[in-house]
Design a protein around this motif. Structure first.
Motif, short mmCIF file in Angstrom:
data_model
loop_
_atom_site.label_atom_id
_atom_site.label_comp_id
_atom_site.label_asym_id
_atom_site.label_seq_id
_atom_site.Cartn_x
_atom_site.Cartn_y
_atom_site.Cartn_z
N LYS A 24 0.83 -1.21 0.00
CA LYS A 24 0.00 0.00 0.00
C LYS A 24 0.86 1.25 0.00
O LYS A 24 0.66 2.18 -0.78
N HIS A 25 1.85 1.28 0.89
CA HIS A 25 2.72 2.45 0.99
C HIS A 25 3.61 2.61 -0.24
O HIS A 25 3.88 3.73 -0.67
N LEU A 26 4.02 1.51 -0.81
CA LEU A 26 4.82 1.58 -2.04
C LEU A 26 3.99 2.15 -3.19
O LEU A 26 4.48 2.95 -3.99
N GLU A 27 2.71 1.77 -3.25
CA GLU A 27 1.82 2.32 -4.28
C GLU A 27 1.60 3.81 -4.07
O GLU A 27 1.59 4.59 -5.02
N VAL A 28 1.43 4.23 -2.83
CA VAL A 28 1.28 5.66 -2.53
C VAL A 28 2.55 6.40 -2.94
O VAL A 28 2.48 7.46 -3.57
N LEU A 29 3.70 5.83 -2.65
CA LEU A 29 4.97 6.44 -3.05
C LEU A 29 5.07 6.54 -4.57
O LEU A 29 5.51 7.56 -5.11
N ILE A 32 2.91 9.38 -5.66
CA ILE A 32 3.59 10.64 -5.36
C ILE A 32 4.64 10.93 -6.43
O ILE A 32 4.75 12.04 -6.94
N ALA A 33 5.41 9.90 -6.79
CA ALA A 33 6.45 10.05 -7.81
C ALA A 33 5.86 10.42 -9.18
O ALA A 33 6.52 11.07 -9.99
N LEU A 34 4.62 10.01 -9.42
CA LEU A 34 3.94 10.37 -10.66
C LEU A 34 3.40 11.80 -10.62
O LEU A 34 2.91 12.31 -11.62
N GLY A 35 3.44 12.43 -9.44
CA GLY A 35 2.97 13.80 -9.31
C GLY A 35 1.53 13.93 -8.87
O GLY A 35 0.95 15.01 -8.95
N TYR A 36 0.92 12.83 -8.41
CA TYR A 36 -0.47 12.87 -7.98
C TYR A 36 -0.59 13.68 -6.68
O TYR A 36 0.26 13.61 -5.80
N THR A 37 -1.68 14.43 -6.58
CA THR A 37 -2.01 15.13 -5.34
C THR A 37 -2.64 14.13 -4.37
O THR A 37 -3.04 13.02 -4.77
N ASN A 38 -2.79 14.54 -3.12
CA ASN A 38 -3.47 13.69 -2.15
C ASN A 38 -4.90 13.39 -2.60
O ASN A 38 -5.39 12.28 -2.44
N GLU A 39 -5.56 14.39 -3.15
CA GLU A 39 -6.93 14.18 -3.63
C GLU A 39 -6.96 13.12 -4.74
O GLU A 39 -7.82 12.23 -4.74
N GLN A 40 -6.03 13.19 -5.67
CA GLN A 40 -5.97 12.21 -6.76
C GLN A 40 -5.63 10.82 -6.23
O GLN A 40 -6.21 9.83 -6.68
N ILE A 41 -4.72 10.75 -5.27
CA ILE A 41 -4.37 9.46 -4.67
C ILE A 41 -5.61 8.87 -3.99
O ILE A 41 -5.89 7.68 -4.13
N GLY A 42 -6.36 9.71 -3.30
CA GLY A 42 -7.58 9.25 -2.64
C GLY A 42 -8.57 8.67 -3.63
O GLY A 42 -9.19 7.64 -3.35
N LYS A 43 -8.73 9.31 -4.78
CA LYS A 43 -9.65 8.79 -5.79
C LYS A 43 -9.18 7.44 -6.33
O LYS A 43 -9.98 6.52 -6.49
N VAL A 44 -7.89 7.33 -6.59
CA VAL A 44 -7.34 6.07 -7.12
C VAL A 44 -7.48 4.95 -6.09
O VAL A 44 -7.83 3.82 -6.43
N LYS A 45 -7.21 5.27 -4.84
CA LYS A 45 -7.19 4.25 -3.78
C LYS A 45 -8.55 4.10 -3.08
O LYS A 45 -8.69 3.23 -2.22
N GLY A 46 -9.52 4.96 -3.40
CA GLY A 46 -10.82 4.89 -2.72
C GLY A 46 -10.72 5.24 -1.26
O GLY A 46 -11.33 4.58 -0.41
N ALA A 47 -9.93 6.26 -0.96
CA ALA A 47 -9.67 6.63 0.44
C ALA A 47 -9.95 8.11 0.65
O ALA A 47 -9.92 8.91 -0.28
N SER A 48 -10.19 8.47 1.90
CA SER A 48 -10.44 9.86 2.25
C SER A 48 -9.13 10.66 2.23
O SER A 48 -8.03 10.09 2.28
N GLN A 49 -9.29 11.96 2.19
CA GLN A 49 -8.14 12.87 2.23
C GLN A 49 -7.30 12.65 3.49
O GLN A 49 -6.08 12.61 3.45
N THR A 50 -7.98 12.48 4.62
CA THR A 50 -7.30 12.26 5.90
C THR A 50 -6.49 10.97 5.87
O THR A 50 -5.35 10.93 6.36
N THR A 51 -7.06 9.93 5.29
CA THR A 51 -6.36 8.65 5.20
C THR A 51 -5.12 8.78 4.32
O THR A 51 -4.04 8.29 4.68
N VAL A 52 -5.25 9.46 3.19
CA VAL A 52 -4.10 9.66 2.30
C VAL A 52 -3.02 10.47 2.99
O VAL A 52 -1.83 10.15 2.89
N GLU A 53 -3.41 11.50 3.71
CA GLU A 53 -2.42 12.30 4.46
C GLU A 53 -1.67 11.43 5.46
O GLU A 53 -0.46 11.56 5.62
N ARG A 54 -2.40 10.53 6.13
CA ARG A 54 -1.76 9.62 7.09
C ARG A 54 -0.80 8.68 6.38
O ARG A 54 0.33 8.46 6.83
#
Length: 91
Positions: A24-29, A32-54
């Motif tokens: 999970k953390h490797l995918e988030v990384l 990030i390396a692709l330039g995704y924002t937290n909001e975009q990561i949340g959409k891809v992963k189906g997670a809230s903004q708070t979860t992505v920030e964590r």
């Protein structure tokens, strides 16, 4: 006394640090390396903004990145990912 700025770690290679991340953390990384924002990561992963920030905070901590330092932690995380895995594909 050392010439290294506070929060920069030279005692472990980027490869070893990245290998400690779970899938999970490797995918988030990777996102990030692709330039995704937290909001975009949340959409891809189906997670809230708070979860992505964590998750991002957990990635930075696992990589030993100082989030209060002069270097942007997302940029440093992306740099370390690219050093190990190369530039990720946008697929």
């Amino acid at each position: 006394m050392t010439d290294s700025p506070d929060g920069v770690r030279h005692d472990r290679e980027a490869t070893a640090l990245v290998s400690e991340l779970d899938a999970k953390h490797l995918e988030v990384l990777r996102l990030i390396a692709l330039g995704y924002t937290n909001e975009q990561i949340g959409k891809v992963k189906g997670a809230s903004q708070t979860t992505v920030e964590r998750w991002c905070a957990e990635v930075f901590r696992a990589l030993g990145i100082d989030t209060k330092g002069i270097v942007n932690p997302r940029v440093e995380a992306a740099r370390r990912y690219i050093a190990v895995a190369g530039i990720p594909d946008r697929s």
